[in-house]
Design a protein around this motif. Structure first.
Motif, PDB file in Angstrom:
ATOM      1  N   GLU A 287      -3.869  10.066   8.257  1.00  0.00           N
ATOM      2  CA  GLU A 287      -3.613   8.697   8.158  1.00  0.00           C
ATOM      3  C   GLU A 287      -3.262   7.966   7.012  1.00  0.00           C
ATOM      4  O   GLU A 287      -2.625   6.937   6.805  1.00  0.00           O
ATOM      5  CB  GLU A 287      -4.832   8.171   9.108  1.00  0.00           C
ATOM      6  CG  GLU A 287      -4.578   6.696   9.412  1.00  0.00           C
ATOM      7  CD  GLU A 287      -3.630   6.635  10.230  1.00  0.00           C
ATOM      8  OE1 GLU A 287      -2.982   5.327  10.275  1.00  0.00           O
ATOM      9  OE2 GLU A 287      -3.532   7.222  11.125  1.00  0.00           O
ATOM     10  N   LYS A 288      -4.279   8.348   6.114  1.00  0.00           N
ATOM     11  CA  LYS A 288      -4.143   7.756   4.580  1.00  0.00           C
ATOM     12  C   LYS A 288      -3.837   8.954   3.654  1.00  0.00           C
ATOM     13  O   LYS A 288      -4.134  10.194   3.737  1.00  0.00           O
ATOM     14  CB  LYS A 288      -5.500   7.218   4.318  1.00  0.00           C
ATOM     15  CG  LYS A 288      -5.593   6.081   5.192  1.00  0.00           C
ATOM     16  CD  LYS A 288      -7.231   5.242   4.909  1.00  0.00           C
ATOM     17  CE  LYS A 288      -7.390   4.127   5.722  1.00  0.00           C
ATOM     18  NZ  LYS A 288      -8.618   3.661   5.489  1.00  0.00           N
ATOM     19  N   ASP A 290      -0.761   5.883   3.539  1.00  0.00           N
ATOM     20  CA  ASP A 290       0.060   5.501   4.700  1.00  0.00           C
ATOM     21  C   ASP A 290       0.852   6.577   5.166  1.00  0.00           C
ATOM     22  O   ASP A 290       1.716   6.950   4.537  1.00  0.00           O
ATOM     23  CB  ASP A 290       0.940   4.231   4.129  1.00  0.00           C
ATOM     24  CG  ASP A 290       1.287   3.562   5.246  1.00  0.00           C
ATOM     25  OD1 ASP A 290       1.814   4.180   6.323  1.00  0.00           O
ATOM     26  OD2 ASP A 290       1.688   2.205   5.389  1.00  0.00           O
ATOM     27  N   SER A 293       4.604   5.501   5.381  1.00  0.00           N
ATOM     28  CA  SER A 293       5.541   5.032   4.250  1.00  0.00           C
ATOM     29  C   SER A 293       5.922   6.227   3.434  1.00  0.00           C
ATOM     30  O   SER A 293       6.496   6.133   2.753  1.00  0.00           O
ATOM     31  CB  SER A 293       4.610   4.046   3.631  1.00  0.00           C
ATOM     32  OG  SER A 293       4.414   2.971   4.550  1.00  0.00           O
ATOM     33  N   TYR A 300       7.401   4.022  -2.200  1.00  0.00           N
ATOM     34  CA  TYR A 300       5.750   3.892  -1.988  1.00  0.00           C
ATOM     35  C   TYR A 300       4.911   4.332  -2.814  1.00  0.00           C
ATOM     36  O   TYR A 300       5.045   5.643  -3.249  1.00  0.00           O
ATOM     37  CB  TYR A 300       5.620   4.452  -0.313  1.00  0.00           C
ATOM     38  CG  TYR A 300       4.387   4.322   0.029  1.00  0.00           C
ATOM     39  CD1 TYR A 300       3.244   3.342  -0.072  1.00  0.00           C
ATOM     40  CD2 TYR A 300       3.379   5.776   0.241  1.00  0.00           C
ATOM     41  CE1 TYR A 300       1.996   3.198   0.384  1.00  0.00           C
ATOM     42  CE2 TYR A 300       2.166   5.560   0.553  1.00  0.00           C
ATOM     43  CZ  TYR A 300       1.362   4.453   0.658  1.00  0.00           C
ATOM     44  OH  TYR A 300       0.173   4.508   1.037  1.00  0.00           O
ATOM     45  N   ASP A 306      -1.617  -0.403   0.474  1.00  0.00           N
ATOM     46  CA  ASP A 306      -0.700  -0.058   1.737  1.00  0.00           C
ATOM     47  C   ASP A 306       0.694  -0.397   1.319  1.00  0.00           C
ATOM     48  O   ASP A 306       0.904  -1.243   0.792  1.00  0.00           O
ATOM     49  CB  ASP A 306      -1.093  -0.541   2.774  1.00  0.00           C
ATOM     50  CG  ASP A 306      -1.452  -2.030   2.977  1.00  0.00           C
ATOM     51  OD1 ASP A 306      -0.869  -2.676   2.492  1.00  0.00           O
ATOM     52  OD2 ASP A 306      -2.431  -2.070   3.764  1.00  0.00           O
ATOM     53  N   TRP A 307       1.737  -0.177   2.222  1.00  0.00           N
ATOM     54  CA  TRP A 307       3.163  -0.539   1.948  1.00  0.00           C
ATOM     55  C   TRP A 307       3.369  -2.018   2.151  1.00  0.00           C
ATOM     56  O   TRP A 307       4.254  -2.672   1.732  1.00  0.00           O
ATOM     57  CB  TRP A 307       4.144   0.284   2.743  1.00  0.00           C
ATOM     58  CG  TRP A 307       5.475  -0.335   2.844  1.00  0.00           C
ATOM     59  CD1 TRP A 307       6.219  -0.704   3.795  1.00  0.00           C
ATOM     60  CD2 TRP A 307       6.432  -0.167   1.715  1.00  0.00           C
ATOM     61  NE1 TRP A 307       7.634  -0.847   3.205  1.00  0.00           N
ATOM     62  CE2 TRP A 307       7.568  -0.261   1.926  1.00  0.00           C
ATOM     63  CE3 TRP A 307       6.249   0.669   0.104  1.00  0.00           C
ATOM     64  CZ2 TRP A 307       8.788  -0.332   1.092  1.00  0.00           C
ATOM     65  CZ3 TRP A 307       7.138   0.579  -0.547  1.00  0.00           C
ATOM     66  CH2 TRP A 307       8.519   0.171   0.047  1.00  0.00           C
TER      67      TRP A 307
END
Length: 338
Positions: A287-288, A290, A293, A300, A306-307
């Motif tokens: 998940e991380k 993002d 992105s 990115y 985050d984006w």
């Protein structure tokens, strides 16, 4: 005046006795030269044999580095390369062996000098002959019992007779893979077991593995296997097919695996699926940073957050038309009117 016969005989004897020692010395000298030449030739061929048969000569080529490393960690590390990769010859054929090896050495040196190492040993153009059974049988008896211990039930003599080739099972003996697998790989068993061509070779676990044997591979117990196994299954799906059906993958992943054709785009593509079942995606995809992105926005930078916090930089650089390549014109309004 007529010479007396006795005088003639005496003169003949004197001449014979005078030439005899000279002739004998010549023969002895010639024999000594011949012996010295033969001995020198023998020593030269012997030295050439030792040099060209030495594993150090083989591993001196950088193209052979990976093969040398795997050989050094194998059970055959004390066995010279030529013992396996060369057809056994009688001792009197040593000169021919030296000539053949010298030819290969010249060939490989020429490849390296010309910058064509990619076609040399281990490269795309290499033509490596499989190890012949006659090479294996120099040391091994095909009727010997299998040495797999408690792990595998196998009649070695039957397999040796039916397979027709030692390397059909023992592909990695001299050069184990990075995981250190030295002998048979289970994938090799399934070239016969469970196939239509060999109905007598069952694919049931109990045929080869004893009762109580742990069937789950050690790799499946490692931390991170759940995420990493996808790449392995794509590289060599046959490893998974030994135990798993395609349905088992789909049931576990909750969608068709590998991803179906057209998964990248379309009304049934991953975007629609991820919008409704994002948790399914994150079971394999982190998940991380993002998740979306990382692929969809080349600019990115995870270090900048985050984006959403950095996307304006790309808008300034590319213009809003660049965004509308994927997003509808009203997409920005969903956030910016707030």
């Amino acid at each position: 005046m007529t010479q007396h016969p006795d005088n003639e005989s005496a003169e003949h004897a004197d001449s014979t006795s005078a030439s005899g020692p000279t002739s004998s010395r010549f023969v002895v000298h010639l024999a000594a030269v011949a012996v010295a030449f033969a001995l020198g030739l023998f020593l030269l061929v012997g030295a050439a044999d030792l040099l060209t048969a030495s594993p150090q000569l083989c591993v001196s080529c950088h193209e052979m580095e990976s093969m040398a490393v795997s050989w050094q960690r194998s059970s055959h590390a004390a066995v010279a390369c030529v013992a396996c990769h060369e057809t056994p010859r009688p001792w009197y054929a040593t000169p021919q062996a030296v000539v053949d090896r010298s030819g290969m050495l010249v060939r490989d040196a020429r490849w390296s000098v010309l910058g064509r190492a990619e076609t040399g040993p281990g490269g795309a153009g290499a033509s490596m002959r499989p190890v012949e059974d006659v090479s294996c049988l120099q040391c091994h008896d095909p009727n010997r019992p299998a040495t797999s211990g408690f792990r595998i039930l196998i009649d070695h003599a039957v397999h040796a007779e039916s397979n027709g080739s030692c390397v059909s099972c023992h592909a990695n003996t001299g050069h184990p893979d990075a995981a250190g697998v030295p002998l048979s790989l289970m994938i090799k068993c399934f070239t016969c077991h469970g196939t239509k061509g060999k109905p007598e070779a069952s694919a049931k676990c109990g045929v080869c593995h004893p009762r109580g044997y742990e069937l789950r591979p050690a790799s499946h117990k490692e931390v991170g296997w759940q995420v990493e196994h996808g790449g392995i299954s794509l590289d060599d799906p046959r490893q998974c097919d030994l135990c798993h059906t395609k349905k088992s993958c789909t049931d576990c992943h909750r969608l068709e695996m590998p991803h179906p054709e057209g998964w990248a785009r379309g009304q049934k593509g991953h975007a629609v699926f991820a919008e409704k079942q994002r948790a399914t995606c994150t079971r394999c995809h982190d998940e991380k940073p993002d998740l979306c992105s990382m692929c969809h926005h080349k600019a990115y930078d995870p270090a900048k957050g985050d984006w959403v916090r950095q996307h304006f930089l790309e808008v300034r650089k590319q213009g809003t038309v660049f965004c509308f390549g994927c997003h509808s014109p009203v997409y920005c309004v969903e956030c910016h009117v707030r």
